[in-house]
Design a protein around this motif. Structure first.
Motif, PDB file in Angstrom:
ATOM      1  N   GLU A 371     -13.899   2.293  -1.290  1.00  0.00           N
ATOM      2  CA  GLU A 371     -12.607   2.442  -1.967  1.00  0.00           C
ATOM      3  C   GLU A 371     -12.172   3.912  -1.898  1.00  0.00           C
ATOM      4  O   GLU A 371     -13.000   4.811  -1.738  1.00  0.00           O
ATOM      5  N   PRO A 372     -10.873   4.195  -2.022  1.00  0.00           N
ATOM      6  CA  PRO A 372     -10.424   5.594  -2.019  1.00  0.00           C
ATOM      7  C   PRO A 372     -11.034   6.386  -3.173  1.00  0.00           C
ATOM      8  O   PRO A 372     -11.468   5.828  -4.183  1.00  0.00           O
ATOM      9  N   VAL A 390      -4.743   9.817  -4.847  1.00  0.00           N
ATOM     10  CA  VAL A 390      -5.569   8.786  -4.214  1.00  0.00           C
ATOM     11  C   VAL A 390      -5.747   9.156  -2.742  1.00  0.00           C
ATOM     12  O   VAL A 390      -4.769   9.326  -2.009  1.00  0.00           O
ATOM     13  N   SER A 391      -6.990   9.296  -2.324  1.00  0.00           N
ATOM     14  CA  SER A 391      -7.275   9.712  -0.951  1.00  0.00           C
ATOM     15  C   SER A 391      -6.966   8.608   0.048  1.00  0.00           C
ATOM     16  O   SER A 391      -7.038   7.416  -0.272  1.00  0.00           O
ATOM     17  N   ASP A 392      -6.626   9.011   1.267  1.00  0.00           N
ATOM     18  CA  ASP A 392      -6.542   8.037   2.357  1.00  0.00           C
ATOM     19  C   ASP A 392      -7.931   7.581   2.775  1.00  0.00           C
ATOM     20  O   ASP A 392      -8.159   6.401   3.044  1.00  0.00           O
ATOM     21  N   ALA A 393      -8.871   8.513   2.843  1.00  0.00           N
ATOM     22  CA  ALA A 393     -10.242   8.189   3.226  1.00  0.00           C
ATOM     23  C   ALA A 393     -10.923   7.412   2.109  1.00  0.00           C
ATOM     24  O   ALA A 393     -10.671   7.652   0.926  1.00  0.00           O
ATOM     25  N   VAL A 394     -11.786   6.472   2.472  1.00  0.00           N
ATOM     26  CA  VAL A 394     -12.536   5.709   1.476  1.00  0.00           C
ATOM     27  C   VAL A 394     -13.921   6.315   1.308  1.00  0.00           C
ATOM     28  O   VAL A 394     -14.469   6.940   2.222  1.00  0.00           O
ATOM     29  N   TRP A 395     -14.463   6.144   0.126  1.00  0.00           N
ATOM     30  CA  TRP A 395     -15.713   6.799  -0.233  1.00  0.00           C
ATOM     31  C   TRP A 395     -16.909   6.221   0.519  1.00  0.00           C
ATOM     32  O   TRP A 395     -17.068   5.011   0.633  1.00  0.00           O
ATOM     33  N   TYR A 416     -11.311  14.164   1.918  1.00  0.00           N
ATOM     34  CA  TYR A 416     -10.902  13.359   0.772  1.00  0.00           C
ATOM     35  C   TYR A 416      -9.707  13.915  -0.007  1.00  0.00           C
ATOM     36  O   TYR A 416      -9.103  13.184  -0.803  1.00  0.00           O
ATOM     37  N   GLY A 420      -3.612  11.864   1.487  1.00  0.00           N
ATOM     38  CA  GLY A 420      -3.596  10.818   0.475  1.00  0.00           C
ATOM     39  C   GLY A 420      -2.212  10.718  -0.145  1.00  0.00           C
ATOM     40  O   GLY A 420      -1.212  11.099   0.482  1.00  0.00           O
ATOM     41  N   SER A 556      -7.026   2.321  -5.991  1.00  0.00           N
ATOM     42  CA  SER A 556      -5.690   2.401  -5.406  1.00  0.00           C
ATOM     43  C   SER A 556      -4.635   1.653  -6.212  1.00  0.00           C
ATOM     44  O   SER A 556      -3.491   1.529  -5.777  1.00  0.00           O
TER      45      SER A 556
END
Length: 716
Positions: A371-372, A390-395, A416, A420, A556
């Motif tokens: 998830e972001p 909220v990041s574009d990359a997911v954790w 991160y 976003g 998100s």
């Protein structure tokens, strides 16, 4: 924000409906909504393996509901209020002074004594002034609770204490003396210091550690994210818009799961002046037109200055050159951000995508693999807003911090935090809320685009960030009662935020008024001057503050459900909606930290920055504790904490006279609680924080380590 430097000027002139009006309507619907919210939240969160423990938003009026049973309880007796030059802690606890202002970090510094006359070199090699937010970074997993790097904000200065040996700063000229200004610049910023628990149970710093560093208002650092390399931040110092110098007025803080420190620029506008025509963002954020807070810009006129790279002139943003590359008109636009610091290397970068405003702090949301990554931040001024990035990359758990490891943590920060979406919160009166995207193509309430409303090119994300506050105004965000610290329950994902107070909140039915001669919130460069009550900010002339809590389905999510967790109030007044008692009455909640314990349980620690009301007449600023899972509230009451919950909210500690209690974390093993004491009046007098000062001392902001005498877990 310390009450010592708080400005009562309002910069938000928008006409957006204030939180207090929303809250007023919300209270009348609370009985109905708590039932519906519980059903909705359970449906949404259940699919993500998330429980409602610690929230229990139900419609059951029974505070003894078995759903609230928990093995975690507060195991100390609440302390009474105190008005002394000493720290007060419960019986069975100790409180030790650690790294007070002026502590030498290396042999290049000078050991403290009461008569120490500071120079730029002495302050550059010593702990900075007025401790605020902080966090810990382990050097090894097996010693994470006893040996780590402590990252510490140094928010502002007390010129009386700093220059006490000469009776205050030199005021014999129309300009400030250059070396005095350099010293003050070096007293601001961030301190990084290695600390370690000793064999006798006390704590000390490791002098001459390679980890000991100062990051000041003069330290070069990079700009990253949408604003970097844009025309908005071109200056004579950085003609390509990639660099700036310094960070200041660093208030609360945060951290990242990949092991970096987040320091947050709050009342930075007061350090700059602009004597010619001000731009919309200058007006909205409050750049002054006369002398800056400490007059640093005037040191350029000191004949003995030997000014380096216009180190003082940069604080004057007046246009003097043909282009932005010839002066410092854009210098203020390089401030107002979240600054990410690698505590292991001291490298720093400003993450512009998280918005430009008076950031109080920055707190990560619940982490979920795939998830972001989410960060929450409040704009600490009256009638300002709450934000979420909220990041574009997911954790990926593979990016989690490796204690003491040598690798590029700032590259993970770029992954991160540079790409976003930035959102601002709108609180509805039915207990729901919306996150409004601040992007160029976001649709405004009148059906146009945000870029067009701001007078920007259709793809100008950097321009939206530079004008974050105006963008939030236009989108219809809810003005709040000074959003300060946030805290996130890492198990449930519940988010808490302190709303400290708001003397510029007006009664229901009154019309909002605006700054800078504005007539509507949509006017650029305009903010609220006053705003009427709403459901989330229900009290006019709110001097006591409250803590709000909300819940989202996923990282998100663009919707949420909210309620008031607890209202501040005095037992002697008629404004005490949560029914507080002598043992827990508080006002102006400020610092906040969710301390996860076993399983999905935890302690919410609350700190205050109060003054000028009935609670201040009873006690100095304080630390309180509550286990959220032990309070559920009566559905007809205005807050989760109600009259039946008073034994579950306890005063844990009280600070010395004139101070603010701020900054907080516990060691991973929960045997030590670290807090900061800022701007004490006549304290400390030794290493024992509980000893009352006899006579007069040169006051020093300090970190205080609170431990159980028997070595047990704090609070239990």
């Amino acid at each position: 924000m310390s009450k010592e430097i708080e400005s009562h000027e309002i910069y938000n002139q928008s006409g957006n409906e204030p939180f207090s009006e929303i809250m007023e309507r919300r209270l009348s619907r609370r009985s109905v909504m708590r039932g519906s919210l519980n059903v909705a939240a359970a449906t949404v969160l259940g699919g993500f393996g998330m429980s409602l423990a610690g929230c229990d938003w139900n419609d059951d009026d029974d505070d003894n509901d078995s759903d609230n049973d928990t093995s975690l309880t507060l195991g100390f007796d609440a302390v009474l209020g105190s008005l002394t030059d000493a720290i007060v802690v419960p019986d069975g606890y100790t409180a030790q002074i650690l790294i007070p202002w002026g502590t030498a970090l290396s042999d290049a510094g000078t050991e403290w004594d009461e008569s120490l006359a500071f120079t730029p070199e002495i302050q550059e090699n010593a702990v900075g002034m007025h401790h605020d937010g902080m966090y810990h970074f382990p050097l090894a997993e097996d010693t994470a609770s006893t040996h780590f790097i402590l990252a510490l904000n140094n928010e502002y200065i007390d010129q009386g204490a700093l220059w006490s040996t000469q009776g205050g700063p030199d005021t014999s000229n129309a300009y400030r003396l250059a070396d005095e200004v350099r010293t003050e610049i070096n007293a601001h910023g961030v301190t990084l210091v290695e600390v370690q628990k000793q064999s006798d149970g006390s704590w000390g710093h490791v002098k001459n550690s390679t980890y000991n560093r100062r990051i000041t208002s003069a330290t070069p650092m990079a700009l990253a994210g949408p604003v970097a390399e844009s025309d908005y931040v071109i200056t004579k110092y950085s003609t390509d818009g990639t660099m700036t110098r310094g960070t200041n007025n660093n208030c609360a803080s945060g951290y990242t799961p990949w092991g970096t420190y987040l320091t947050c620029e709050e009342n930075w506008p007061g350090y700059f002046i602009k004597t010619d025509t001000q731009r919309d963002d200058d007006l909205r954020l409050g750049i002054g037109s006369s002398t800056g807070r400490y007059g640093w810009e005037t040191a350029s006129d000191d004949p003995a200055a030997a000014e380096v790279d216009e180190e003082f002139a940069r604080f004057d943003a007046t246009e003097t050159g043909a282009t932005a590359a010839d002066d410092y008109r854009n210098e203020p636009r390089t401030f107002g951000y979240i600054v990410e610091i690698d505590p292991y290397t001291g490298e720093a970068v400003k993450r512009t995508h998280l918005g430009r405003f008076r950031h109080e702090g920055c707190w990560p949301g619940k982490l979920v693999e795939g998830e972001p990554v989410v960060f929450y931040s409040g704009h600490d001024s009256r009638n300002e807003y709450i934000y979420k990035f909220v990041s574009d990359a997911v954790w990926s758990a593979s990016d989690a911090n490796q204690a003491g490891g040598t690798y590029d943590r700032l590259a993970l920060g770029a992954k991160y935090m540079d790409e976003g979406t930035l959102y601002v919160a709108k609180f509805n009166d039915d207990g729901t809320g919306e996150w409004l995207a601040l992007t160029p193509d976001a649709e405004t309430p009148d059906g146009g685009t945000l870029a067009d409303a701001l007078g920007l090119a259709a793809d100008d994300l950097a321009g939206v960030i530079i004008n974050t506050c105006d963008a939030a105004d236009i989108m219809g965000a809810t003005p709040m009662d000074r959003p300060e610290w946030g805290a996130v329950d890492p198990a449930s994902g519940d988010v808490y935020m302190t709303l400290t107070n708001n003397s510029d909140r007006t009664a229901e039915g009154t019309a909002a008024t605006y700054t800078n001669s504005g007539s509507a919130i949509e006017d650029l460069g305009v903010g609220y001057s006053t705003a009427p009550v709403n459901n989330a900010n229900p009290r006019a002339a709110n001097e006591n503050g409250q803590i709000i809590r909300w819940q989202e389905g996923t990282a998100s999510s663009t919707t949420f459900e909210w309620e008031i967790f607890v209202f501040g109030g005095a037992v002697t007044g008629n404004d005490n909606p949560s029914g507080l008692t002598e043992l827990n009455q508080f006002a102006s909640p400020d610092g906040l930290w969710y301390d996860q314990r076993d399983g999905d349980q935890g302690i919410l620690w609350i700190e205050t920055d109060n003054g000028g009301n009935d609670v201040a007449d009873y006690t100095n600023d304080q630390v309180l504790a509550v286990v959220p899972s032990t309070v559920s509230g009566n559905s007809n009451d205005p807050s989760v904490v109600d009259m039946q919950d008073q034994g579950n909210l306890k005063r844990f500690a009280v600070g010395p006279n004139d101070c603010e209690i701020t900054g907080i974390f516990a060691t991973p093993d929960k045997t030590a609680l670290f807090i900061n004491v800022q701007h004490p009046g006549n304290w400390p007098s030794g290493s024992d924080a509980t000893v009352e000062t006899s006579g007069t001392v040169r006051p020093r902001a300090s970190t205080v380590v609170i431990q159980k005498a028997d070595g047990g877990r704090v609070g239990e």
